[in-house]
Design a protein around this motif. Structure first.
Motif, short mmCIF file in Angstrom:
data_model
loop_
_atom_site.label_atom_id
_atom_site.label_comp_id
_atom_site.label_asym_id
_atom_site.label_seq_id
_atom_site.Cartn_x
_atom_site.Cartn_y
_atom_site.Cartn_z
N ARG A 249 1.00 -1.36 0.10
CA ARG A 249 0.12 -0.04 -0.05
C ARG A 249 0.31 1.25 -0.20
O ARG A 249 0.56 2.07 -0.22
N LYS A 250 1.79 1.00 0.61
CA LYS A 250 2.61 2.31 0.62
C LYS A 250 3.35 2.69 -0.21
O LYS A 250 3.42 3.96 -0.96
N VAL A 251 3.51 1.70 -1.30
CA VAL A 251 3.80 2.33 -2.86
C VAL A 251 3.58 3.50 -3.20
O VAL A 251 3.89 4.55 -4.02
N GLY A 252 1.85 2.55 -3.63
CA GLY A 252 1.15 3.66 -3.85
C GLY A 252 0.52 4.97 -3.62
O GLY A 252 0.92 6.07 -3.87
N GLU A 253 0.67 4.98 -1.98
CA GLU A 253 0.65 6.16 -1.53
C GLU A 253 1.74 6.57 -2.05
O GLU A 253 1.14 7.81 -1.71
N ASN A 254 2.77 6.20 -2.02
CA ASN A 254 3.74 7.27 -2.33
C ASN A 254 3.89 7.41 -4.06
O ASN A 254 4.86 7.85 -4.30
N GLY A 255 2.87 7.53 -4.45
CA GLY A 255 2.33 7.61 -6.20
C GLY A 255 3.38 7.14 -6.58
O GLY A 255 4.02 7.28 -8.03
#
Ligand code: SF4
Length: 449
Positions: A249-255
């Motif tokens: 999820r963090k990957v996506g949250e970082n764009g």
């Protein structure tokens, strides 16, 4: 979250303990031992209990995918190892013979690991490869093994202890430096082995620094994995599953875009409920799953299987990506499908699926100059030809230019093909031979992903 599942690994040392083995004749178990002394073998309880149809063994495709078979060695190699085992040879003798045979199976020679290795400030970045302009491959050291070994795998040399053939890197800082000085790179592919054999904590040590660094050019992070098929509990109930999904999820949250490049070789791998639940979990965590497989004799050389596989993958929310040609290493003689037949199988399957399945590309050879797709056969000015093109190439200018080879029903690899129309070379060859002479001499180090 479902109850955790206990992991049980099988190797040459304990495969006879698998309860289902009791039904098999001794001859088959001996074959596993003989071939397993040369080619890598590893399985686990999910593969054994949920993927293999033991009523169909020995012809079962998932059994062939994971358990060594007599014909995966050439007859004289098989006889040599069998005689040593029957004669009670010691470990040193077995190892010496196995290594002698391995070196005749076109493993990537030692010098080959220097190919495609990028450098920075005059220093080689071991554990990385940079062949195509936009994509860097990164081989995390703890991810250089797998939950089970596919018997066709072209990375087999690194699993059998030919240690100088190993790729591995812990150097994420150097990767970041490299990405900062190479703004044309948009994608990093974590590959192995299977990077998802790593703990979430270890994986985070590679991925988080990429997210925290100033890397506007880095758009996509890809992870090559077979964990969905061989150990779906990785995404359901392992001790650190929550951390792994949080990292996704963090990957996506970082764009950034996260893509799992998932290997599925047979539609049966999509059937178990844990696999379906795992796909749903990954998608909920914001990652895209792209699917790929080589076309393999004995395992999936039937258009109906690909139709089923692509349809089910799309139904589950995955994106069909590649059908590859089995590579020219290891037990290729056992798995290879001639290029003309491969194209027929691809076409037969492709024309019977809807548009959303047609994201798949193939059949494609990951050869030294690039990924070469077989587009079909035709007749031009009275000459029967094979039409080809690069999907990816060392020189981006070669991409999507059609070129022609003489029709050859037996050819199984690019190196078997001759240019059509009396030409001496394919259009790219002169430049390729000049720039990559060293690679030509030493083999084909490219990647399936
Ligand atoms: S194909 Fe992938 S999962 Fe299978 S053995 Fe090779 S690296 Fe491991």
């Amino acid at each position: 979250m479902q109850k955790s599942c206990r992991y049980k690994a099988y190797s040459l040392n304990n495969f006879r303990d698998i309860p289902q083995m009791e039904r098999l004749p001794e001859e088959i178990k001996f074959d596993i031992e003989v071939v397993g002394h040369v080619l890598p073998f590893k399985a686990n309880n999910f593969v054994v209990d949920h993927l293999i149809d033991w009523d169909r063994v020995p012809a079962d495709p998932l059994f062939l995918l994971t358990f060594p078979q007599r014909d995966m060695l050439l007859p004289h190699h098989y006889e040599e190892m069998a005689a040593l085992l029957k004669g009670g040879a010691d470990r040193a003798e077995l190892k010496a013979a196995a290594n002698r045979i391995r070196l005749q199976l076109n493993p990537h020679p030692a010098g080959q690991i220097s190919h495609n290795i990028p450098s920075l400030d005059g220093e080689n970045l071991d554990g990385m490869q940079h062949k195509y302009r936009e994509t860097v491959l990164f081989f995390p050291s703890q991810g250089q093994t797998c939950h089970a070994y596919c018997s066709f795998c072209f990375r087999w040399p690194q699993f059998v202890g030919l240690s100088d053939l190993k790729f591995a890197s812990r150097e994420v800082d150097r990767l970041i430096d490299y990405l900062q000085t190479n703004p044309q790179v948009t994608d990093v592919l974590f590959t192995g082995g299977d990077p998802l054999i790593m703990s979430a904590r270890n994986l985070a040590q590679y991925i988080e620094p990429l997210l925290e660094a100033d890397l506007p050019n880095l758009r996509r992070i890809r992870i090559g994995t077979k964990a969905l098929s061989y150990w779906p509990y990785r995404f359901l109930s392992d001790n650190d599953t929550e951390d792994l999904l949080a990292l996704f999820r963090k990957v996506g949250e970082n764009g950034k875009h996260l893509a799992l490049m998932a290997h599925f070789n047979h539609p049966r791998e999509l059937a178990p409920e844990p696999v379906r639940q795992a796909i749903a979990q990954i998608r909920q965590a914001g990652a895209i799953i792209r699917t790929q497989s080589p076309l393999l004799r004995h395992i999936n050389d039937d258009p109906a299987l690909w139709i089923q596989m692509w349809n089910e993958q799309v139904d589950l929310g995955c994106v069909p990506y590649y059908m590859f040609i089995a590579r020219d290493t290891g037990a290729q003689h056992y798995f290879n499908v001639p290029l003309v037949r491969a194209w027929e199988i691809f076409r037969e399957a492709y024309r019977q699926v809807g548009g959303l399945c047609r994201t798949v590309r193939g059949p494609s050879m990951s050869a030294n100059p690039g990924k070469v797709q077989v587009l079909g056969t035709s007749e031009v000015m009275g000459e029967k030809v094979l039409q080809l093109r690069f999907i990816q190439a060392r020189n981006p200018d070669w991409v999507h230019r059609p070129f022609f080879a003489r029709y050859d029903e037996q050819a199984t690899w690019l190196s078997d093909l001759k240019p059509a129309f009396g030409e001496e070379r394919f259009f790219y060859q002169k430049e390729f031979e000049q720039d990559y002479r060293e690679n030509l001499e030493e083999g084909h180090p490219e990647d399936y992903e």
